[in-house]
Design a protein around this motif. Structure first.
Motif, mmCIF file in Angstrom:
data_model
loop_
_atom_site.group_PDB
_atom_site.id
_atom_site.type_symbol
_atom_site.label_atom_id
_atom_site.label_comp_id
_atom_site.label_asym_id
_atom_site.label_seq_id
_atom_site.Cartn_x
_atom_site.Cartn_y
_atom_site.Cartn_z
ATOM 1 N N HIS A 56 0.407 3.902 1.629
ATOM 2 C CA HIS A 56 0.199 4.646 2.868
ATOM 3 C C HIS A 56 0.986 3.979 4.007
ATOM 4 C CE1 HIS A 56 -2.407 5.604 6.506
ATOM 5 N NE2 HIS A 56 -1.872 6.749 6.130
ATOM 6 N N ASP B 283 0.899 -1.166 0.000
ATOM 7 C CA ASP B 283 0.000 0.000 0.000
ATOM 8 C C ASP B 283 0.929 1.205 0.000
ATOM 9 O OD1 ASP B 283 -3.229 0.483 1.071
ATOM 10 O OD2 ASP B 283 -1.852 2.199 1.089
ATOM 11 N N VAL C 241 5.805 -0.574 1.842
ATOM 12 C CA VAL C 241 5.193 0.615 1.234
ATOM 13 C C VAL C 241 5.568 0.651 -0.247
ATOM 14 C CG1 VAL C 241 5.160 3.140 1.222
ATOM 15 C CG2 VAL C 241 5.319 1.908 3.405
ATOM 16 N N THR D 44 -9.021 10.743 -3.229
ATOM 17 C CA THR D 44 -7.758 9.989 -3.271
ATOM 18 C C THR D 44 -7.303 9.830 -4.714
ATOM 19 O OG1 THR D 44 -8.306 8.779 -1.261
ATOM 20 C CG2 THR D 44 -6.644 7.790 -2.671
ATOM 21 N N GLN E 237 -3.942 11.919 -7.420
ATOM 22 C CA GLN E 237 -2.859 11.173 -8.060
ATOM 23 C C GLN E 237 -2.813 11.473 -9.568
ATOM 24 O OE1 GLN E 237 -2.879 6.918 -7.026
ATOM 25 N NE2 GLN E 237 -4.229 7.391 -5.311
ATOM 26 N N SER F 71 -0.782 2.398 7.062
ATOM 27 C CA SER F 71 -1.512 1.152 6.816
ATOM 28 C C SER F 71 -0.561 -0.040 6.820
ATOM 29 C CB SER F 71 -2.240 1.226 5.466
ATOM 30 O OG SER F 71 -3.228 2.239 5.507
ATOM 31 N N CYS G 140 -9.421 -1.370 -3.727
ATOM 32 C CA CYS G 140 -8.496 -0.251 -3.923
ATOM 33 C C CYS G 140 -8.314 0.162 -5.379
ATOM 34 C CB CYS G 140 -7.137 -0.567 -3.288
ATOM 35 S SG CYS G 140 -6.384 -2.073 -3.907
#
Ligand code: SAM
Length: 163
Positions: free
Chosen positions: A16, A14, A40, A116, A120, A19, A59
């Motif tokens: 983040h 992920d 990550v 989110t 990006q 997380s 996701c």
């Protein structure tokens, strides 16, 4: 999965960091650190090749460039590997989703998923009610030739994509 398949190795990504820290703590709590690791990484950049299975849990629709992520998954799989995509259950048309579940997802999507994605690159903003047709479009754009709905619940659809 790590408990059910103790001879397999699992790696979770992920972008983040918080997380990933939580995932590591969760794995330790459940005694599955031997065959899991968490790192990550962004969806278009995670390392590794020749995976048997790549799984995206709730996701793909959050990503700015879901088609780019699909292409990255494609090149990270074995030739006979599979991509499992778990996404919120949704019909393809707005009016298909005007039910209690859809209303909750649209509300959550407006404050979490869409911002989110918009933050990006590309900013596709599929939203949490993307629907299977739109999902198939981005999966196909990534180079997958076969997609089927493998399973579903009132809240989720599970798609299986193969090269
Ligand atoms: C709805 S949450 C799902 C989290 C987790 N997979 C689960 O099932 O509980 C969506 C996740 O996608 C991650 N995400 C969004 N865009 C990403 C990207 N481009 N690369 C990697 N992770 C991303 C977010 O950080 C967030 O943790």
């Amino acid at each position: 999965m790590a408990k059910a398949f103790p001879n397999s190795e699992f790696v979770g990504y992920d972008f983040h960091p918080g997380s990933i820290e939580q995932a590591r703590a969760h794995a330790a709590e459940h005694g599955v650190t031997a065959n899991t690791r968490f790192e990550v990484a962004a969806a278009k950049e995670y390392p590794g090749k020749d995976f048997d299975l790549v799984a995206f849990f709730d996701c793909l629709h959050d990503m700015g460039d879901p088609a780019g992520a699909a292409a990255h998954v494609r090149q990270s799989l074995k030739p006979d590997g599979a991509w499992m995509i778990v996404e919120p259950m949704a019909g393809d048309r707005l009016e298909d989703n005007l039910n209690p579940v859809g209303r909750i997802y649209y509300a959550g999507s407006t404050v979490f998923c869409v911002p989110t994605s918009l933050s990006q690159e590309v900013g596709a903003a599929l939203g949490a009610q993307a629907g299977e047709a739109k999902l198939r479009e981005v999966i196909g754009a990534g180079g997958f030739r076969s997609v089927r709905r493998a399973a579903e619940t009132p809240f989720n659809m599970i798609l299986e994509a193969r090269p």
